[in-house]
Design an enzyme around this catalytic site. Structure first.
Site, short mmCIF file in Angstrom:
data_model
loop_
_atom_site.label_atom_id
_atom_site.label_comp_id
_atom_site.label_asym_id
_atom_site.label_seq_id
_atom_site.Cartn_x
_atom_site.Cartn_y
_atom_site.Cartn_z
N CYS A 113 0.82 -1.22 0.00
CA CYS A 113 0.00 0.00 0.00
C CYS A 113 0.85 1.27 0.00
O CYS A 113 0.33 2.36 -0.18
CB CYS A 113 -0.92 0.01 1.21
SG CYS A 113 -1.88 -1.49 1.37
N HIS A 253 -2.96 6.93 3.37
CA HIS A 253 -3.41 5.65 2.83
C HIS A 253 -4.76 5.33 3.47
O HIS A 253 -4.93 5.47 4.69
CB HIS A 253 -2.38 4.57 3.16
CG HIS A 253 -2.88 3.19 2.88
ND1 HIS A 253 -3.54 2.87 1.72
CD2 HIS A 253 -2.83 2.05 3.61
CE1 HIS A 253 -3.88 1.60 1.76
NE2 HIS A 253 -3.46 1.08 2.89
N ASN A 283 -9.97 -0.38 1.33
CA ASN A 283 -8.51 -0.28 1.19
C ASN A 283 -8.13 -0.79 -0.21
O ASN A 283 -8.23 -1.99 -0.47
CB ASN A 283 -7.86 -1.11 2.30
CG ASN A 283 -6.35 -1.11 2.22
OD1 ASN A 283 -5.75 -0.72 1.22
ND2 ASN A 283 -5.71 -1.55 3.30
O1 UT7 Z 1 -3.06 -1.38 4.03
C1 UT7 Z 1 -2.45 -2.08 5.06
C2 UT7 Z 1 -3.27 -3.28 5.30
N1 UT7 Z 1 -3.99 -3.44 6.48
C3 UT7 Z 1 -4.48 -2.58 7.39
O2 UT7 Z 1 -4.28 -1.40 7.35
C4 UT7 Z 1 -5.27 -3.14 8.50
C5 UT7 Z 1 -4.89 -2.60 9.84
N2 UT7 Z 1 -5.74 -3.18 10.88
C6 UT7 Z 1 -7.03 -2.86 11.06
O3 UT7 Z 1 -7.56 -2.02 10.37
C7 UT7 Z 1 -7.78 -3.52 12.19
O4 UT7 Z 1 -6.86 -4.25 12.98
C8 UT7 Z 1 -8.92 -4.46 11.71
C9 UT7 Z 1 -10.06 -3.64 11.11
C10 UT7 Z 1 -8.40 -5.45 10.69
C11 UT7 Z 1 -9.49 -5.24 12.87
O5 UT7 Z 1 -9.96 -4.35 13.86
P1 UT7 Z 1 -9.57 -4.59 15.39
O6 UT7 Z 1 -10.25 -3.56 16.20
O7 UT7 Z 1 -8.08 -4.70 15.46
O8 UT7 Z 1 -10.29 -5.98 15.67
P2 UT7 Z 1 -9.63 -7.35 16.13
O9 UT7 Z 1 -8.85 -7.96 15.01
O10 UT7 Z 1 -8.94 -7.16 17.46
O11 UT7 Z 1 -10.93 -8.21 16.36
C12 UT7 Z 1 -11.89 -7.88 17.37
C13 UT7 Z 1 -13.00 -8.88 17.29
C14 UT7 Z 1 -12.53 -10.34 17.26
O12 UT7 Z 1 -13.44 -11.12 17.99
P3 UT7 Z 1 -13.06 -11.59 19.49
O13 UT7 Z 1 -11.81 -12.38 19.35
O14 UT7 Z 1 -12.88 -10.33 20.28
O15 UT7 Z 1 -14.26 -12.39 19.88
C15 UT7 Z 1 -12.65 -10.71 15.80
O16 UT7 Z 1 -12.86 -12.09 15.59
O17 UT7 Z 1 -13.77 -8.69 16.11
C16 UT7 Z 1 -13.88 -9.94 15.41
N3 UT7 Z 1 -13.94 -9.64 13.98
C17 UT7 Z 1 -15.11 -9.41 13.34
N4 UT7 Z 1 -16.38 -9.38 13.77
C18 UT7 Z 1 -17.32 -9.09 12.87
C19 UT7 Z 1 -12.92 -9.52 13.09
N5 UT7 Z 1 -13.41 -9.22 11.87
C20 UT7 Z 1 -14.76 -9.14 12.01
C21 UT7 Z 1 -15.80 -8.86 11.11
N6 UT7 Z 1 -17.06 -8.83 11.57
N7 UT7 Z 1 -15.59 -8.58 9.80
#
Ligand code: UT7
Length: 334
Positions: A113, A253, A283
């Site tokens: 990215c 980004h 993204n």
């Molecule tokens: O361009 C570079 C590429 N990537 C990025 O920039 C991504 C950077 N990271 C992020 O934007 C965030 O970390 C995410 C949006 C990917 C995730 O957000 P988060 O607040 O870090 O959530 P998390 O991964 O800590 O997950 C929290 C909870 C989990 O459930 P438990 O374990 O707390 O029960 C996940 O399983 O949310 C759950 N979860 C979802 N729930 C509903 C993860 N994805 C989803 C979803 N829908 N799509």
């Protein structure tokens, strides 16, 4: 010293919109979760049979038009992409052919990215030091092609598109005033597509284990992104002898509004100065900054003489930041 700036921009996105409501029918997620955790409402997904070079071409034609140049006036093409049409030839070469330009150098660059910022910086230094006068830079990715639509943690994030810019000489005091590129290869495992390269060539086993899709440690990338956007943006602004208060626009980004808000908070720059369109495109990887810059410029909000920071992060892990003083005077004779 030749001063290099952006003479024209363009974007291209697929017509097909993939909404959060549709994703709710595909994986265990909700519009509420996606919007509150990412700010994304919809993204574009390329139709079958289309490829990165098609969108690169569409964006490039618009950027050339914006710069008031014909394709034959371009003497260098760099395409930033992690989803080339095929491993080789480079998408930049396919684009060169489509534009009908002969013999000029054309190559792809892989910086995830951060690719658009990497490509702008490489092109600008080639224009400053070499025989080249005008460069076409395209950031293009069709991440839908490598997104696992059974993995809710990633499939809600990504979309497809292309952003292009034509670079050439501008008067002193305008154009790219500072840039910073960086990489932290030790953290590369946080964001990767494990198979399909020389380590794990495509096989029945790699397909069955879904290793041709993006694998991401989201929270690791999140923390890296917030820290590096703060550091890199500060660095380019300081390198150009400016203060953060003098920056008119930040084009970050477009990965997640929470990352953008956190970076705004750390930098102490009002959120209104951050251009955001992640809600409509998700993204789009290497396309993201070019796509956002084109929307900002074509909306008339980015004014001649404005100071604008382009800052990105991505696979590598890499980052790129540029400070430009916006030149809206089109192509000069240089
Ligand atoms: O361009 C570079 C590429 N990537 C990025 O920039 C991504 C950077 N990271 C992020 O934007 C965030 O970390 C995410 C949006 C990917 C995730 O957000 P988060 O607040 O870090 O959530 P998390 O991964 O800590 O997950 C929290 C909870 C989990 O459930 P438990 O374990 O707390 O029960 C996940 O399983 O949310 C759950 N979860 C979802 N729930 C509903 C993860 N994805 C989803 C979803 N829908 N799509």
């Amino acid at each position: 010293m030749t001063h290099i700036g952006i003479l024209g921009t363009g974007l291209a996105v697929p017509k097909r919109v993939l909404t959060n409501a549709e994703l709710e029918t595909m994986v265990d997620t909700s519009d509420e979760w996606i919007v509150s955790r990412t700010g994304i409402k919809e993204r574009r997904v390329a139709e079958e049979g289309t490829a990165s070079s098609h969108f690169a071409y569409e964006a490039a034609v618009k950027a050339l038009d914006g710069a008031g140049l014909n394709p034959e006036e371009i003497d260098l093409i760099i395409c930033a992409t992690v989803t080339p049409d095929m491993a080789f030839p480079a998408t930049a070469c396919l684009l060169q052919d489509r534009l009908g330009i002969g013999r000029i150098p054309a190559f792809d660059l892989s910086a995830g990215c951060s690719g658009f910022g990497y490509a702008l910086t490489v092109a600008a230094s080639m224009l400053r030091s070499g025989p080249y006068k005008k460069a076409l830079v395209v950031g293009v990715d069709l991440l839908s092609r490598i997104t696992d639509y059974e993995d809710r943690a990633t499939c809600v994030l990504f979309g497809d598109g292309a952003g292009a810019a034509v670079l050439g000489s501008v008067p002193a005091g305008f154009g790219i005033l500072a840039s910073e590129l960086g990489a932290d290869g030790a953290s590369g495992a946080a964001l990767q597509m494990p198979a399909g390269g020389s380590l794990k060539p495509a096989s029945l086993a790699t397909v069955e284990s879904r290793e041709h899709y993006i694998k991401m440690q989201g929270s690791d990338v999140f923390k890296f992104a917030v820290r590096i956007m703060d550091e890199a943006a500060r660095h380019v602004v300081r390198s150009a002898g400016l203060n953060l208060e003098e920056v008119d626009w930040i084009v970050p980004h477009q990965a997640n509004v929470r990352i953008i808000k956190a970076a705004a908070d750390r930098l102490g720059i009002p959120e209104e100065k951050f251009f955001v369109n992640v809600d409509r495109y998700g993204n789009t990887s290497a396309a993201s900054i070019g796509l956002a810059l084109d929307e900002l410029a074509s909306s008339g909000q980015l004014k001649h003489g404005d100071y604008v920071v382009l800052v990105g992060f991505g696979a590598g892990l890499t980052w790129s930041a540029l400070l430009l003083r916006w030149w809206a005077g089109g192509s000069t004779s240089g």
